[in-house]
Write a protein that holds these residues in place. Sequence first.
Motif, PDB file in Angstrom:
ATOM      1  N   ASN A  32       8.467  -6.678 -13.769  1.00 10.57           N
ATOM      2  CA  ASN A  32       8.964  -7.101 -12.437  1.00 10.57           C
ATOM      3  C   ASN A  32       9.497  -5.586 -11.755  1.00 10.57           C
ATOM      4  O   ASN A  32      10.152  -5.070 -12.538  1.00 10.57           O
ATOM      5  CB  ASN A  32       9.748  -8.249 -12.631  1.00 10.57           C
ATOM      6  CG  ASN A  32       9.270  -9.515 -12.759  1.00 10.57           C
ATOM      7  OD1 ASN A  32       8.317  -9.678 -12.169  1.00 10.57           O
ATOM      8  ND2 ASN A  32      10.033 -10.550 -13.194  1.00 10.57           N
ATOM      9  N   ASP A  33       9.644  -5.475 -10.276  1.00  5.48           N
ATOM     10  CA  ASP A  33      10.699  -4.806  -9.992  1.00  5.48           C
ATOM     11  C   ASP A  33      12.317  -4.746  -9.136  1.00  5.48           C
ATOM     12  O   ASP A  33      12.486  -5.998 -10.550  1.00  5.48           O
ATOM     13  CB  ASP A  33       9.826  -4.447  -8.286  1.00  5.48           C
ATOM     14  CG  ASP A  33      10.219  -5.015  -7.876  1.00  5.48           C
ATOM     15  OD1 ASP A  33      10.736  -5.858  -7.475  1.00  5.48           O
ATOM     16  OD2 ASP A  33       9.354  -4.907  -6.564  1.00  5.48           O
ATOM     17  N   ASP A  35      13.456  -5.555  -7.640  1.00  4.45           N
ATOM     18  CA  ASP A  35      13.686  -6.821  -6.666  1.00  4.45           C
ATOM     19  C   ASP A  35      13.227  -7.890  -7.174  1.00  4.45           C
ATOM     20  O   ASP A  35      13.720  -9.145  -6.411  1.00  4.45           O
ATOM     21  CB  ASP A  35      13.431  -6.419  -5.104  1.00  4.45           C
ATOM     22  CG  ASP A  35      14.002  -5.336  -4.641  1.00  4.45           C
ATOM     23  OD1 ASP A  35      15.330  -5.223  -4.722  1.00  4.45           O
ATOM     24  OD2 ASP A  35      13.382  -5.035  -3.473  1.00  4.45           O
ATOM     25  N   LYS A  37       9.907  -8.578  -8.010  1.00  8.33           N
ATOM     26  CA  LYS A  37       9.223  -8.882  -8.361  1.00  8.33           C
ATOM     27  C   LYS A  37       8.027  -8.535  -8.709  1.00  8.33           C
ATOM     28  O   LYS A  37       7.516  -6.926  -9.256  1.00  8.33           O
ATOM     29  CB  LYS A  37       8.285  -8.535  -6.200  1.00  8.33           C
ATOM     30  CG  LYS A  37       6.923  -7.998  -6.222  1.00  8.33           C
ATOM     31  CD  LYS A  37       6.661  -7.156  -4.549  1.00  8.33           C
ATOM     32  CE  LYS A  37       5.435  -7.439  -3.908  1.00  8.33           C
ATOM     33  NZ  LYS A  37       4.672  -5.998  -3.080  1.00  8.33           N
ATOM     34  N   HIS A  39       4.510  -6.841 -10.769  1.00 13.31           N
ATOM     35  CA  HIS A  39       2.989  -6.064 -10.823  1.00 13.31           C
ATOM     36  C   HIS A  39       3.136  -6.093 -11.846  1.00 13.31           C
ATOM     37  O   HIS A  39       2.878  -6.122 -13.084  1.00 13.31           O
ATOM     38  CB  HIS A  39       4.184  -4.508 -10.129  1.00 13.31           C
ATOM     39  CG  HIS A  39       4.790  -4.825  -9.145  1.00 13.31           C
ATOM     40  ND1 HIS A  39       4.593  -4.606  -8.107  1.00 13.31           N
ATOM     41  CD2 HIS A  39       6.186  -4.879  -8.949  1.00 13.31           C
ATOM     42  CE1 HIS A  39       5.368  -4.186  -7.375  1.00 13.31           C
ATOM     43  NE2 HIS A  39       6.271  -4.799  -7.581  1.00 13.31           N
ATOM     44  N   TYR A 111      10.986  -0.347 -13.356  1.00 13.76           N
ATOM     45  CA  TYR A 111      10.082  -1.459 -13.294  1.00 13.76           C
ATOM     46  C   TYR A 111      11.154  -2.356 -14.599  1.00 13.76           C
ATOM     47  O   TYR A 111      11.401  -1.336 -15.709  1.00 13.76           O
ATOM     48  CB  TYR A 111       9.280  -1.872 -14.105  1.00 13.76           C
ATOM     49  CG  TYR A 111       8.023  -1.322 -12.518  1.00 13.76           C
ATOM     50  CD1 TYR A 111       7.969  -2.561 -11.440  1.00 13.76           C
ATOM     51  CD2 TYR A 111       7.725  -0.085 -12.462  1.00 13.76           C
ATOM     52  CE1 TYR A 111       7.394  -1.490 -10.804  1.00 13.76           C
ATOM     53  CE2 TYR A 111       6.530   0.266 -11.639  1.00 13.76           C
ATOM     54  CZ  TYR A 111       6.910   0.068 -10.250  1.00 13.76           C
ATOM     55  OH  TYR A 111       6.372   0.129  -9.469  1.00 13.76           O
TER      56      TYR A 111
END
Length: 121
Positions: A32-33, A35, A37, A39, A111
Amino acid sequence: MRRIAMAALGLLMLTALSAGAAQKPLPSFTLNDLDGKPHSSETLIGGGPVLLNFWATWCKPCLAEQPKLKAFHAEWAAKGLRVLSISVDDPRTAKQVKPFVHRQGIEFPVYLDSNQEAYRK
């Protein structure tokens, strides 16, 4: 700084030398980044050379190397080398990552690998 540059140069040379050889497939993982989200590893790595930096907010040597990574990124990003920073902070300390990144002015992608899935692979 010189040590990081030499590591990157070695990575570039290794990539160039192994371009024709059979390569191990990239392990599959999701990060996750900052925020939240997700990946996939395939999306994160993409094409071209990448410097993966695993670190944690509780690791003093890791924190000390961040300014050098920023300078390295500033020098090499235009030449195609990407820096991906992966925090291995566990869920208790992961909330400290985003404020640290903003305070330090880190511009390369960061990340979260709170369960150390990518780190173990």
